[in-house]
Design a protein around this motif. Structure first.
Motif, PDB file in Angstrom:
ATOM      1  N   UNK A  37      23.056  63.869  51.008  1.00 28.84           N
ATOM      2  CA  UNK A  37      24.275  63.111  51.333  1.00 28.84           C
ATOM      3  C   UNK A  37      24.233  62.648  52.786  1.00 28.84           C
ATOM      4  N   UNK A  38      23.846  63.539  53.696  1.00 31.11           N
ATOM      5  CA  UNK A  38      23.770  63.167  55.114  1.00 31.11           C
ATOM      6  C   UNK A  38      22.768  62.040  55.333  1.00 31.11           C
ATOM      7  N   UNK A  39      21.638  62.121  54.655  1.00 34.18           N
ATOM      8  CA  UNK A  39      20.617  61.081  54.782  1.00 34.18           C
ATOM      9  C   UNK A  39      21.154  59.734  54.303  1.00 34.18           C
ATOM     10  N   UNK A  41      24.300  58.782  53.892  1.00 44.07           N
ATOM     11  CA  UNK A  41      25.408  58.335  54.757  1.00 44.07           C
ATOM     12  C   UNK A  41      24.873  57.746  56.055  1.00 44.07           C
ATOM     13  N   UNK A  42      23.825  58.336  56.595  1.00 47.02           N
ATOM     14  CA  UNK A  42      23.216  57.806  57.812  1.00 47.02           C
ATOM     15  C   UNK A  42      22.610  56.437  57.603  1.00 47.02           C
ATOM     16  N   UNK A  43      21.963  56.252  56.457  1.00 47.27           N
ATOM     17  CA  UNK A  43      21.363  54.947  56.141  1.00 47.27           C
ATOM     18  C   UNK A  43      22.430  53.880  55.946  1.00 47.27           C
ATOM     19  N   UNK A  44      23.482  54.234  55.205  1.00 48.98           N
ATOM     20  CA  UNK A  44      24.568  53.265  54.972  1.00 48.98           C
ATOM     21  C   UNK A  44      25.289  52.957  56.280  1.00 48.98           C
ATOM     22  N   UNK A  45      25.514  53.982  57.086  1.00 51.08           N
ATOM     23  CA  UNK A  45      26.271  53.806  58.322  1.00 51.08           C
ATOM     24  C   UNK A  45      25.509  53.141  59.444  1.00 51.08           C
ATOM     25  N   UNK A  46      24.215  52.992  59.303  1.00 49.87           N
ATOM     26  CA  UNK A  46      23.401  52.426  60.386  1.00 49.87           C
ATOM     27  C   UNK A  46      23.820  51.012  60.751  1.00 49.87           C
ATOM     28  N   UNK A  47      24.246  50.235  59.794  1.00 44.96           N
ATOM     29  CA  UNK A  47      24.607  48.854  60.087  1.00 44.96           C
ATOM     30  C   UNK A  47      26.094  48.623  60.262  1.00 44.96           C
ATOM     31  N   UNK A  48      26.859  49.682  60.353  1.00 46.39           N
ATOM     32  CA  UNK A  48      28.317  49.549  60.446  1.00 46.39           C
ATOM     33  C   UNK A  48      28.779  49.623  61.894  1.00 46.39           C
ATOM     34  N   UNK A  49      29.963  49.102  62.163  1.00 46.88           N
ATOM     35  CA  UNK A  49      30.502  49.195  63.527  1.00 46.88           C
ATOM     36  C   UNK A  49      30.732  50.651  63.938  1.00 46.88           C
ATOM     37  N   UNK A  50      30.781  50.894  65.235  1.00 45.24           N
ATOM     38  CA  UNK A  50      30.960  52.253  65.735  1.00 45.24           C
ATOM     39  C   UNK A  50      32.347  52.817  65.417  1.00 45.24           C
ATOM     40  N   UNK A  51      33.264  51.974  64.991  1.00 44.92           N
ATOM     41  CA  UNK A  51      34.606  52.446  64.642  1.00 44.92           C
ATOM     42  C   UNK A  51      34.616  53.232  63.330  1.00 44.92           C
ATOM     43  N   UNK A  53      33.696  56.280  61.231  1.00 39.90           N
ATOM     44  CA  UNK A  53      33.343  57.668  61.512  1.00 39.90           C
ATOM     45  C   UNK A  53      32.263  58.146  60.541  1.00 39.90           C
ATOM     46  N   UNK A  54      31.110  58.578  61.053  1.00 41.03           N
ATOM     47  CA  UNK A  54      30.053  59.076  60.171  1.00 41.03           C
ATOM     48  C   UNK A  54      30.499  60.272  59.325  1.00 41.03           C
ATOM     49  N   UNK A  55      31.398  61.080  59.852  1.00 40.02           N
ATOM     50  CA  UNK A  55      31.915  62.226  59.100  1.00 40.02           C
ATOM     51  C   UNK A  55      32.673  61.800  57.858  1.00 40.02           C
ATOM     52  N   UNK A  56      33.378  60.679  57.960  1.00 38.83           N
ATOM     53  CA  UNK A  56      34.090  60.153  56.790  1.00 38.83           C
ATOM     54  C   UNK A  56      33.104  59.699  55.722  1.00 38.83           C
ATOM     55  N   UNK A  57      31.993  59.108  56.142  1.00 38.28           N
ATOM     56  CA  UNK A  57      30.971  58.672  55.186  1.00 38.28           C
ATOM     57  C   UNK A  57      30.374  59.880  54.461  1.00 38.28           C
ATOM     58  N   UNK A  58      30.107  60.941  55.201  1.00 39.75           N
ATOM     59  CA  UNK A  58      29.538  62.144  54.595  1.00 39.75           C
ATOM     60  C   UNK A  58      30.544  62.766  53.625  1.00 39.75           C
ATOM     61  N   UNK A  59      31.807  62.836  54.028  1.00 42.29           N
ATOM     62  CA  UNK A  59      32.839  63.415  53.152  1.00 42.29           C
ATOM     63  C   UNK A  59      32.945  62.654  51.845  1.00 42.29           C
ATOM     64  N   UNK A  60      32.933  61.358  51.937  1.00 43.49           N
ATOM     65  CA  UNK A  60      32.997  60.538  50.730  1.00 43.49           C
ATOM     66  C   UNK A  60      31.722  60.693  49.906  1.00 43.49           C
ATOM     67  N   UNK A  61      30.596  60.798  50.579  1.00 45.50           N
ATOM     68  CA  UNK A  61      29.337  61.005  49.882  1.00 45.50           C
ATOM     69  C   UNK A  61      29.299  62.325  49.125  1.00 45.50           C
ATOM     70  N   UNK A  62      29.934  63.355  49.672  1.00 41.72           N
ATOM     71  CA  UNK A  62      29.998  64.643  48.978  1.00 41.72           C
ATOM     72  C   UNK A  62      30.768  64.493  47.662  1.00 41.72           C
TER      73      UNK A  62
END
Length: 98
Positions: A37-39, A41-51, A53-62
């Motif tokens: 999930x972390x991997x 989320x990191x790939x999806x979040x790489x192209x997103x604005x800094x606003x 939150x990577x933690x939100x992506x991981x939570x949703x991925x879980x």
């Protein structure tokens, strides 16, 4: 075909979850596959604005991971990681759309 080729402990938890619906084994599987999930989320979040939150992506991925664990059918002949990856990514993308 084995679900898990290397880790007999993880295979035991898969067996318990699939045959008996053991909640503790399900929880162990969630923790065991959290690096996936972390991997993703990191790939999806790489192209997103800094606003975003990577933690939100991981939570949703879980949540996507949990859905994948509950829907996985090893009789289909697909590795779990292959089955779960699009579901995790899809859960993250769906949340971003909202």
């Amino acid at each position: 075909m084995s679900i898990v080729d290397i880790d007999p402990h993880l295979a035991m938890h898969w067996d318990r979850w699939l045959k008996r619906g053991n909640g503790a084994s399900r929880d162990h599987l969630i923790v065991a596959y959290s690096p996936l999930v972390k991997f993703i989320a990191g790939r999806v979040g790489a192209g997103l604005p800094s606003s975003v939150d990577p933690g939100d992506l991981v939570s949703t991925g879980v949540l996507g991971l949990i859905d994948a664990i509950e829907r996985f059918e090893p009789a289909q002949g697909v590795k779990f990681e292959t089955f779960a990856t699009p579901r995790i990514r899809g859960a993250i993308i769906d949340e971003l759309r909202q």
